[in-house]
Design a protein around this motif. Sequence first.
Motif, short mmCIF file in Angstrom:
data_model
loop_
_atom_site.label_atom_id
_atom_site.label_comp_id
_atom_site.label_asym_id
_atom_site.label_seq_id
_atom_site.Cartn_x
_atom_site.Cartn_y
_atom_site.Cartn_z
N ALA A 114 4.67 40.08 18.87
CA ALA A 114 6.08 39.91 19.47
C ALA A 114 6.35 38.04 18.77
O ALA A 114 7.22 37.82 17.54
CB ALA A 114 6.57 39.45 20.68
N SER A 115 5.32 37.99 18.34
CA SER A 115 4.52 37.00 17.52
C SER A 115 5.09 36.15 16.20
O SER A 115 4.83 35.25 15.19
CB SER A 115 3.41 35.77 18.19
OG SER A 115 4.45 35.61 19.61
N GLY A 116 4.65 37.84 15.78
CA GLY A 116 4.43 38.45 13.96
C GLY A 116 2.96 37.89 13.47
O GLY A 116 2.94 37.07 12.55
N LEU A 117 1.94 38.19 14.49
CA LEU A 117 0.78 37.67 14.59
C LEU A 117 0.08 39.29 14.38
O LEU A 117 0.68 40.20 14.67
CB LEU A 117 0.18 36.81 15.39
CG LEU A 117 0.30 35.69 16.26
CD1 LEU A 117 -0.15 35.28 17.26
CD2 LEU A 117 0.80 34.84 14.74
N LYS A 118 -0.92 39.39 13.57
CA LYS A 118 -1.83 40.61 12.97
C LYS A 118 -2.52 41.26 14.50
O LYS A 118 -3.06 40.08 14.95
CB LYS A 118 -2.57 40.24 11.76
CG LYS A 118 -3.83 41.11 12.19
CD LYS A 118 -4.78 41.36 10.75
CE LYS A 118 -5.62 42.08 10.58
NZ LYS A 118 -6.79 42.16 9.22
N PRO A 119 -2.45 42.21 14.77
CA PRO A 119 -2.98 42.95 16.23
C PRO A 119 -4.49 42.34 15.94
O PRO A 119 -5.44 43.31 14.89
CB PRO A 119 -2.73 43.81 16.05
CG PRO A 119 -1.27 43.91 15.19
CD PRO A 119 -1.26 43.14 14.35
N ARG A 120 -4.99 42.03 17.10
CA ARG A 120 -6.69 41.66 16.39
C ARG A 120 -7.13 40.78 17.94
O ARG A 120 -6.56 40.09 18.66
CB ARG A 120 -7.19 40.56 15.74
CG ARG A 120 -6.18 39.76 15.47
CD ARG A 120 -6.57 38.61 14.43
NE ARG A 120 -7.69 37.79 14.57
CZ ARG A 120 -8.79 37.84 13.75
NH1 ARG A 120 -8.40 38.40 12.59
NH2 ARG A 120 -9.84 37.65 13.73
N TYR A 121 -8.68 41.29 18.01
CA TYR A 121 -8.86 40.91 20.15
C TYR A 121 -9.01 39.23 20.01
O TYR A 121 -8.91 38.80 18.45
CB TYR A 121 -10.27 41.40 19.64
CG TYR A 121 -11.47 41.09 20.50
CD1 TYR A 121 -10.75 41.20 22.16
CD2 TYR A 121 -12.52 40.27 20.66
CE1 TYR A 121 -11.68 41.03 23.10
CE2 TYR A 121 -13.24 40.00 21.58
CZ TYR A 121 -12.62 40.02 22.91
OH TYR A 121 -13.16 39.46 24.54
N ASP A 122 -8.68 38.82 20.67
CA ASP A 122 -8.92 37.91 20.77
C ASP A 122 -10.35 36.84 21.26
O ASP A 122 -10.31 35.40 21.05
CB ASP A 122 -7.53 36.57 20.94
CG ASP A 122 -7.73 37.15 23.02
OD1 ASP A 122 -8.50 37.66 22.79
OD2 ASP A 122 -6.85 36.59 23.91
N ASP A 172 -11.43 40.56 13.30
CA ASP A 172 -12.44 40.30 14.64
C ASP A 172 -12.75 40.99 15.00
O ASP A 172 -14.44 41.44 14.18
CB ASP A 172 -10.93 40.54 15.86
CG ASP A 172 -10.42 42.23 15.76
OD1 ASP A 172 -11.31 43.04 14.94
OD2 ASP A 172 -10.13 42.78 15.72
N ASP A 173 -14.02 40.72 16.08
CA ASP A 173 -15.29 41.37 16.59
C ASP A 173 -15.22 42.52 16.83
O ASP A 173 -14.99 43.60 18.28
CB ASP A 173 -16.18 40.69 17.97
CG ASP A 173 -15.95 39.09 17.58
OD1 ASP A 173 -16.01 38.53 16.25
OD2 ASP A 173 -16.12 38.41 18.48
N LEU A 174 -16.09 43.70 16.45
CA LEU A 174 -15.79 45.71 16.16
C LEU A 174 -16.51 44.99 17.20
O LEU A 174 -17.64 44.66 17.85
CB LEU A 174 -16.42 45.55 14.79
CG LEU A 174 -16.12 46.93 14.78
CD1 LEU A 174 -15.20 47.52 14.42
CD2 LEU A 174 -17.61 47.05 13.13
N ILE A 175 -15.97 46.39 17.71
CA ILE A 175 -16.32 46.95 19.47
C ILE A 175 -17.86 48.15 18.48
O ILE A 175 -17.38 49.04 17.70
CB ILE A 175 -16.09 48.57 19.98
CG1 ILE A 175 -14.59 46.87 20.67
CG2 ILE A 175 -16.47 48.87 20.95
CD1 ILE A 175 -13.25 48.30 21.43
N ILE A 176 -19.00 47.82 19.05
CA ILE A 176 -19.96 48.87 18.25
C ILE A 176 -20.92 49.84 19.52
O ILE A 176 -21.03 50.71 18.90
CB ILE A 176 -21.40 47.61 17.69
CG1 ILE A 176 -21.42 46.72 18.90
CG2 ILE A 176 -20.65 47.15 16.78
CD1 ILE A 176 -23.35 45.76 18.60
N ALA A 177 -20.10 49.71 20.73
CA ALA A 177 -20.51 50.77 21.99
C ALA A 177 -19.08 50.52 22.87
O ALA A 177 -18.44 49.08 23.22
CB ALA A 177 -21.86 50.22 22.46
#
Length: 465
Positions: A114-122, A172-177
């Motif tokens: 909604a804010s025009g940002l790239k979706p990513r873990y914050d 962003d910080d990738l989920i590894i498990a």
Amino acid sequence: MTVRTRFAPSPTGFLHIGGARTALFSWAYARKHAGQFILRIEDTDVARSTPEAVQAILDGMNWLGLSWDEGPFYQMQRMDRYREVIGQMLTEGKAYRCYCSREELDALREQQMASGLKPRYDGRWRPEPGKLLPEVPAGVEPVIRFRNPQAGVVEWNDLVKGSISIANSELDDLIIARADGTPTYNFCVVVDDWDMGITQVIRGDDHVNNTPRQINLLQALGATVPQYAHLSMILGDDGQKLSKRHGAVSVTQYHDDGYLPEAVLNYLARLGWSHGDDEIFDMAQFCQWFDLDHITPSAAQFNTEKLNWLNAHYIKLADLERLSADVAQRLSAQGVSVAAEPALPAVLALYRERANKLNELAASVAYFYRMPPIDEAAYAKHVTADVLPLLQSLSDALQQAEWTVEAIHAALDQVVKAAEVKFPKLAMPLRVLLTGSAQSPSIDAVMCLLGRETTLQRMHLPLAG
């Protein structure tokens, strides 16, 4: 350093033509450099991976002759190793637990979009000096995230696409498990490549976006980063993305359709790679020539007509005993039993110049072993009343003739000369009666292989009617 390449399919489907090309290029690179080629089955998608798909991959590789030096290794059998590395990363602060619920992540994504940002873990659960983390929620099992660098760029010299760089701020910080403890695809791949000492990763360009994440993981583990080569996609004859309707089927389907493995390999070798104007070469020559410098970074286009042309070439060169074993199986599947006479190798020698595929070859020679269906239009056109006396004269001449091509040809000549007609006047109806159609190799050679008894029986059909 010993070259070590790998082919790592996911057994969620069959080995298709794109995967086969990747396997071929990885195999050839290892063979060129006297290295090792490793087969790895990436079967962590338990819901979609099946034993049948695994077997189809192995069958496809074996049919193509792409032998592996190590493996197959199965990721599901390496879970203890993955968990060991994850535990080590948690201890060293290279990974951390994240307790975000699915609802929180969905809400975050919607807010960012909604804010025009790239979706990513914050990074809300990413530990930082002086940062106060949220309170651990009760009853929530955490995922494990990799602590991705936040500054700088990931850069590599892709051996096909050239220099590629991605800012770490884009990752962003990738989920590894996952919350249930199972490691994720990108993490398993990294640990496997590290443990197996892979030096060159040759794979499809749909993995380009995974590469910067995998490089960061490898560097965090202190592992040597392999070289990467990303192969462009394959388009169909019509220029569209390859699909089942134009080639993206199981490799073993090419066997079923009547292709020889050497033709498929030769064709795949030229699909996005070239060595001057050379079109036809065996795998020993290919391995000697192969390099990554001559792989085109643009999409390759599948050409069925070219594949058929190559297949026809290899059918003409194939050992007749090998062809006979294959064609006999195809005929048996059609309910046609190959008798001792005529000898199938001799029959195939007569017909293989005319075939693009082994199925065509089998269909074209079936009449030697069973009465063929007669092409009614050809029969009406060529087996006319004025031909019957010619057939009777030929039958009389053949009764006592020596059964050789030369003697049969002499009998044919004798009849047409006596009747003062042209040779096709007799040859065409003979083709229809003996083979079922108006097209065949030299009719005297066909008659010789059919044998005297079968030839005379089929010739007498209109005479008896």
